[in-house]
Design a protein around this motif. Structure first.
Motif, short mmCIF file in Angstrom:
data_model
loop_
_atom_site.label_atom_id
_atom_site.label_comp_id
_atom_site.label_asym_id
_atom_site.label_seq_id
_atom_site.Cartn_x
_atom_site.Cartn_y
_atom_site.Cartn_z
N ARG A 262 0.83 -1.20 0.00
CA ARG A 262 0.00 0.00 0.00
C ARG A 262 0.87 1.25 0.00
NH1 ARG A 262 -4.68 1.75 4.42
NH2 ARG A 262 -5.04 3.83 3.52
N ALA A 263 0.60 2.19 -0.90
CA ALA A 263 1.45 3.37 -1.06
C ALA A 263 0.66 4.67 -0.95
CB ALA A 263 2.15 3.32 -2.41
N ASP A 264 -0.51 4.65 -0.29
CA ASP A 264 -1.31 5.87 -0.20
C ASP A 264 -1.63 6.26 1.25
OD1 ASP A 264 -2.92 3.72 0.36
OD2 ASP A 264 -4.66 4.46 -0.77
N ARG A 265 -0.83 5.78 2.19
CA ARG A 265 -1.07 6.16 3.59
C ARG A 265 -0.76 7.64 3.80
NH1 ARG A 265 1.03 0.92 4.11
NH2 ARG A 265 -0.40 -0.50 5.19
N PRO A 266 -1.52 8.32 4.65
CA PRO A 266 -1.29 9.76 4.85
C PRO A 266 0.00 10.01 5.64
CG PRO A 266 -2.95 8.95 6.39
CD PRO A 266 -2.66 7.82 5.45
N TYR A 267 0.58 11.18 5.39
CA TYR A 267 1.74 11.61 6.15
C TYR A 267 1.32 11.99 7.57
CZ TYR A 267 4.37 12.02 1.77
OH TYR A 267 5.00 11.77 0.59
N SER A 268 2.24 11.84 8.50
CA SER A 268 1.97 12.26 9.87
C SER A 268 2.72 13.57 10.15
CB SER A 268 2.44 11.19 10.86
OG SER A 268 2.37 11.68 12.19
N PRO A 269 2.05 14.58 10.72
CA PRO A 269 2.76 15.81 11.09
C PRO A 269 3.91 15.57 12.06
CG PRO A 269 0.38 16.13 11.18
CD PRO A 269 0.61 14.66 11.01
N LEU A 270 3.82 14.49 12.84
CA LEU A 270 4.87 14.22 13.82
C LEU A 270 6.22 13.96 13.15
CD1 LEU A 270 2.97 11.78 16.23
CD2 LEU A 270 3.06 14.27 16.29
N SER A 271 6.19 13.47 11.91
CA SER A 271 7.44 13.15 11.22
C SER A 271 8.23 14.40 10.83
CB SER A 271 7.14 12.32 9.97
OG SER A 271 6.35 13.05 9.05
N LEU A 272 7.63 15.59 10.98
CA LEU A 272 8.34 16.83 10.66
C LEU A 272 9.32 17.24 11.76
CD1 LEU A 272 5.34 18.96 9.34
CD2 LEU A 272 7.19 17.99 7.96
N LEU A 273 9.10 16.78 12.98
CA LEU A 273 9.89 17.27 14.11
C LEU A 273 11.38 17.04 13.96
CD1 LEU A 273 9.99 18.59 16.88
CD2 LEU A 273 9.58 16.33 17.90
N PRO A 274 11.87 15.83 13.66
CA PRO A 274 13.32 15.63 13.61
C PRO A 274 14.03 16.53 12.61
CG PRO A 274 12.20 13.51 13.72
CD PRO A 274 11.15 14.54 13.48
N THR A 275 13.49 16.66 11.38
CA THR A 275 14.19 17.46 10.38
C THR A 275 14.17 18.95 10.72
OG1 THR A 275 14.47 17.74 8.00
CG2 THR A 275 12.21 17.82 8.83
N LEU A 276 13.13 19.44 11.36
CA LEU A 276 13.09 20.84 11.76
C LEU A 276 14.03 21.10 12.94
CD1 LEU A 276 9.27 21.66 11.42
CD2 LEU A 276 11.12 21.92 9.74
N VAL A 277 14.13 20.14 13.84
CA VAL A 277 15.11 20.25 14.92
C VAL A 277 16.52 20.26 14.35
CG1 VAL A 277 16.12 19.03 16.89
CG2 VAL A 277 13.65 19.28 16.73
N GLY A 278 16.77 19.43 13.34
CA GLY A 278 18.08 19.42 12.70
C GLY A 278 18.43 20.77 12.10
N ALA A 279 17.45 21.46 11.51
CA ALA A 279 17.70 22.79 10.96
C ALA A 279 18.11 23.77 12.05
CB ALA A 279 16.46 23.29 10.23
N ILE A 280 17.43 23.72 13.20
CA ILE A 280 17.78 24.61 14.31
C ILE A 280 19.20 24.34 14.79
CG2 ILE A 280 17.25 25.24 16.70
CD1 ILE A 280 14.35 24.61 16.17
#
Length: 467
Positions: free
Chosen positions: A395-413
């Motif tokens: 299955r390739a249509d599962r929705p994205y989770s907003p929680l998955s944004l946290l690590p990459t945004l922390v990395g930017a900081i």
């Protein structure tokens, strides 16, 4: 005609499962650990270095005991090995350190922070982890505003660490815990006693609260209020580094959202090229328009004296380029090698104000390579954790989770902060780097896998396959 029966085929309705009390206590302990990492300097300002050290060591002992008792599902082969390699090299550096006492003391802080990062990541699911981070940030934000308000109303002037009211003005306001600037428009410092520490934490709070909103957390109005308070502290901290980090976060977020719209292989290439062009153009603009940009931010073009610090650190690091002088993060002012070496605003400097130079001084080229690989691995994993659609079958249509944004945004900081500060190497910076990096390796899909479902069973929730 219909016939009623006292023996229905379906099971009678029951109340939804409740979290066990012991899990409530465990999550509360994790929130306390996160709070100590986010506001560690506040404990030193309030209680002194010795008391804070005792609290830190005792908290590590409690976490070890809890880990042994709870025994969460953990894949020991999937540890953040690059980060642990950096810790191992720091350990070895004590053998040749020019300041062995400072190396041993600061290494203990590094080891405890690493342990706590692994502990919190192992004990909480992704949803619980973001929720716990939000709770810890609420305490930091609320106490920072309450502290500044208390100083302005009840003290009516600056205050020194350990709640000492000065009898005469200090030679430089840098020594104050709070400068009583809440109502006069000046920079405020919060419970950390440093605006450059408050700014990035306030930015992190805005990100975490916004992610909670996007993930459907309850009490949305309250979350909007927290975002407003965090934004107020972010602006009042007036940290140039935090402003640049906020711009980097906005750029990374926009790029991630664009990447998520790609539907065909190779479609992301144009976004990568645009992202690289914007990044390169921003770097060139910063170099050419350096003076007006920093004047607009209220900073001097030499980054408030940082260039002189960098030059002194680089000259000393060049004397031992391969293995460095020995681990010491932060620099301990009482150590003779640091006491009076670099003076800024009348105070002994406790860091190189650049993560890479600091590592080069302490651990040499080997240390720089290790920390670079550590950050590269974290950024790589967090980036694809954010942009790739969750998938573990056909299955390739599962929705994205907003929680998955946290690590990459922390990395930017952390990457931006590391250019002008050394704080990503200790306290919440290092803890989040290890904690989120390890969590991605242990649970690459939110809500799926042994690391997530075993903890759900502990909470009393029925296990179910995520659609």
């Amino acid at each position: 005609m219909a016939i009623h029966t006292k023996h229905p085929a379906s099971a009678p309705p029951v109340a939804p499962p409740r979290e066990k009390t012991r899990h409530h206590l465990l999550r509360g302990w994790c929130i306390l650990v996160l709070f100590m990492a986010l506001a560690g300097v506040a404990l030193i300002n309030a209680f002194g270095a010795e008391t804070t050290a005792a609290i830190t060591i005792a908290s590590a002992g409690v976490s070890i005991i809890l880990w042994v008792l709870v025994r969460p599902a953990y894949q020991w082969r999937r540890l953040p090995w690059y980060a642990l390699g950096y810790v191992g090299w720091a350990t070895l550096s004590i053998a040749w350190s020019a300041w062995p006492g400072a190396s041993a003391t600061t290494w203990l802080l590094l080891a405890i922070t690493t342990l706590q990062a692994l502990f919190v990541g192992a004990m909480l699911t992704w949803r619980e982890l973001v929720r716990a981070i939000a709770s810890a940030l609420k305490w930091v934000i609320a106490l920072s505003l309450a502290f500044e308000l208390w100083v302005s109303i009840f003290i009516g002037g600056p205050i020194l660490p350990r709640f000492v009211i000065p009898t005469e003005p200090a030679d430089d306001p840098i020594v104050y815990w709070s400068r009583d600037n809440l109502f006069d428009g000046g920079r405020i410092q919060g419970i950390m006693g440093n605006a450059n520490l408050l700014g990035p934490v306030a930015l992190l709070a805005i990100i975490v609260f916004a992610i909670r909103l996007a993930s459907g957390a309850p009490r949305k109005v309250v979350l909007w209020i927290w975002i407003g308070v965090s934004a107020y502290l972010f602006v009042r901290a007036s940290s140039a580094t935090a402003y640049v980090a906020a711009a980097a976060v906005a750029l990374v977020l926009a790029t991630v959202l664009l990447m998520r719209t790609a539907k065909r292989p190779g479609e992301r290439t144009k976004y990568y090229l645009a992202y690289a062009a914007i990044g390169l153009g921003s770097a060139i603009a910063l170099l050419l328009l350096r003076d007006p940009i920093f004047e607009a931010l209220g900073r001097s073009s030499d980054l408030t004296g940082r260039e002189a610090i960098w030059q002194a650190v680089a000259e000393r690091a060049a004397e031992r380029p391969f293995a460095g002088w020995g681990f010491a993060t932060p620099w301990i002012p009482s150590e003779p090698a640091f006491d009076g070496w670099i003076i800024d605003h009348g105070q002994t400097v406790m860091q190189a104000h650049n993560m890479w130079l600091d590592v080069y001084l302490q651990l040499g080229i080997v240390g720089v390579v290790l920390i670079a690989i550590t950050f590269f691995a974290f950024v790589w994993r967090s980036w694809f954790f954010a942009i790739d659609r969750p998938r573990w079958d056909l299955r390739a249509d599962r929705p994205y989770s907003p929680l998955s944004l946290l690590p990459t945004l922390v990395g930017a900081i952390l990457l931006v902060q590391g250019l002008a500060e050394s704080t990503p190497l200790l306290l919440w910076g290092w803890m989040f780097l290890v904690m989120l990096g390890a969590k991605i390796k242990q649970a690459p899909h939110i809500g799926v896998g042994p690391a997530e479902q075993t903890l759900a069973i502990e909470r009393g929730e029925p296990t179910k396959r995520v659609p």
